[in-house]
Design a protein around this motif. Structure first.
Motif, PDB file in Angstrom:
ATOM      1  N   ALA A 142       0.827  -1.200   0.000  1.00 44.90           N
ATOM      2  CA  ALA A 142       0.000   0.000   0.000  1.00 44.90           C
ATOM      3  C   ALA A 142       0.868   1.259   0.000  1.00 44.90           C
ATOM      4  CB  ALA A 142      -0.936   0.000   1.205  1.00 44.90           C
ATOM      5  N   ALA A 143       1.952   1.244   0.777  1.00 46.33           N
ATOM      6  CA  ALA A 143       2.859   2.392   0.816  1.00 46.33           C
ATOM      7  C   ALA A 143       3.511   2.618  -0.541  1.00 46.33           C
ATOM      8  CB  ALA A 143       3.915   2.187   1.894  1.00 46.33           C
ATOM      9  N   THR A 144       3.904   1.531  -1.196  1.00 51.74           N
ATOM     10  CA  THR A 144       4.521   1.644  -2.519  1.00 51.74           C
ATOM     11  C   THR A 144       3.522   2.152  -3.542  1.00 51.74           C
ATOM     12  OG1 THR A 144       6.071  -0.141  -2.015  1.00 51.74           O
ATOM     13  CG2 THR A 144       5.699   0.360  -4.343  1.00 51.74           C
ATOM     14  N   LEU A 145       2.283   1.669  -3.468  1.00 52.29           N
ATOM     15  CA  LEU A 145       1.244   2.140  -4.376  1.00 52.29           C
ATOM     16  C   LEU A 145       1.016   3.638  -4.192  1.00 52.29           C
ATOM     17  CD1 LEU A 145      -0.825   1.110  -6.484  1.00 52.29           C
ATOM     18  CD2 LEU A 145      -2.452   0.845  -4.600  1.00 52.29           C
ATOM     19  N   PRO A 241      -3.078   2.285   9.871  1.00 51.60           N
ATOM     20  CA  PRO A 241      -3.205   1.110   9.002  1.00 51.60           C
ATOM     21  C   PRO A 241      -3.302   1.517   7.537  1.00 51.60           C
ATOM     22  CG  PRO A 241      -4.666   0.934  10.895  1.00 51.60           C
ATOM     23  CD  PRO A 241      -4.116   2.328  10.913  1.00 51.60           C
ATOM     24  N   LEU A 242      -2.589   0.801   6.684  1.00 54.16           N
ATOM     25  CA  LEU A 242      -2.610   1.074   5.251  1.00 54.16           C
ATOM     26  C   LEU A 242      -3.001  -0.189   4.504  1.00 54.16           C
ATOM     27  CD1 LEU A 242       0.632   3.157   4.451  1.00 54.16           C
ATOM     28  CD2 LEU A 242      -1.722   3.972   4.524  1.00 54.16           C
ATOM     29  N   SER A 243      -3.863  -0.014   3.516  1.00 56.24           N
ATOM     30  CA  SER A 243      -4.281  -1.138   2.683  1.00 56.24           C
ATOM     31  C   SER A 243      -4.523  -0.633   1.272  1.00 56.24           C
ATOM     32  CB  SER A 243      -5.570  -1.762   3.239  1.00 56.24           C
ATOM     33  OG  SER A 243      -6.136  -2.656   2.299  1.00 56.24           O
ATOM     34  N   THR A 244      -4.287  -1.487   0.301  1.00 52.27           N
ATOM     35  CA  THR A 244      -4.577  -1.102  -1.080  1.00 52.27           C
ATOM     36  C   THR A 244      -6.072  -0.837  -1.267  1.00 52.27           C
ATOM     37  OG1 THR A 244      -4.730  -3.443  -1.697  1.00 52.27           O
ATOM     38  CG2 THR A 244      -2.604  -2.356  -2.018  1.00 52.27           C
TER      39      THR A 244
END
Length: 287
Positions: A142-145, A241-244
């Motif tokens: 998610a961070a990379t996206l 929290p991170l999610s695509t």
């Protein structure tokens, strides 16, 4: 420049003030380059744009997630078997190739320094904890996206965010067209996205991160709005929290004022680009 006023991007491209090896001409008047144009044009008047951007970073006191002064260094500076994100956090040096992808990465560091530092800190922390894995894992994905392909969708009316999440393109781009620049806007963040938009095509799609903003947000100059967004999102990127799944797809050439052809409502009927949402598709298959 407002989003609507930036429709003048349809005029012929400007050439760079100075052609440099590895970089093609960039139309800095395109609306998606508004935030980075000043930094980019200034750097390209110099023989070494990495050094020029490092000088800009030093003047702005940009630092990494671990507080190291930021600079842009040759890719060869990155030691073998050292993770890219960990190297940046520890040394302040961003390994930078002489290509468009890394050029825009540097420009986003200068435009959203707190958010970029937060992403770097999160990635470096994950590497320190888990090492470099064959796959990144959900949070790092998610961070990379976010880093590569995000746009910040700022809106002061929740219904516009709901239209985006619901794939309600007609409401977002046609019915509520006049609201763009007054109650919603997009600020590009992903450097891979900007690279694609050097040669734009209709299906270019960003991952939109929806941010609620106060109504007076739109009264501020563009630079102040970007600073506000940078300060707002950085704490979330550090630890939330991170999610695509947090992103909503957004075909960027549908943004009013960003592409002359979208003045015609028929532009949005191309279902190969402006795809129906899952609920709409499920309803259609049930009939």
């Amino acid at each position: 420049m407002s989003l609507m006023a930036s429709a003048r991007s349809s005029v012929p491209s400007l050439h760079n003030a100075r052609a440099l090896s590895g970089l093609p001409d960039i139309d800095w008047r395109a609306p998606w380059f508004e935030a980075v144009a000043a930094h980019g044009q200034s750097a390209l008047t110099c023989d070494d744009w990495r050094l020029a951007l490092s000088t800009q970073a030093a003047a702005a006191r940009v630092v990494t997630g671990q507080g190291q002064p930021l600079r842009f260094v040759a890719q060869e500076t990155l030691p073998v078997a050292t993770a890219y994100e960990a190297f940046i956090a520890a040394t302040g040096g961003v390994p930078t190739r002489r290509n468009l992808h890394d050029f825009f990465n540097a420009l986003i560091w200068l435009t959203f320094p707190r958010a970029k530092a937060a992403l770097n800190a999160r990635q470096a922390r994950a590497i320190a904890t888990d090492g470099v894995q064959a796959t990144r894992g959900a949070t790092r994905d998610a961070a990379t996206l976010f880093d590569e392909n995000a746009v910040l969708f700022a809106c002061s009316e929740p219904s516009l965010g709901e239209a985006l999440r619901g794939f309600d393109w007609h409401t977002l781009f046609v019915t509520r067209r006049a609201d763009w620049g007054r109650t919603c806007e997009v600020q590009p963040f992903g450097h891979a996205l900007l690279e694609k938009l050097v040669s734009p095509y209709k299906s270019v799609t960003a991952h939109a991160w929806i941010i609620d903003v106060p109504h007076d947000y739109f009264d501020a100059p563009p630079m102040h709005r970007r600073q506000w967004l940078d300060e707002r999102i950085a704490p979330q990127l550090v630890s939330a929290p991170l999610s695509t799944r947090d992103f909503a797809p957004l075909p960027v050439l549908g943004i009013p004022g960003w592409w002359p052809a979208n003045a015609d409502p028929a532009f949005y009927r191309d279902a190969s680009v402006f795809r129906p949402g899952r609920r709409e598709k499920s309803a259609a298959s049930a009939r």
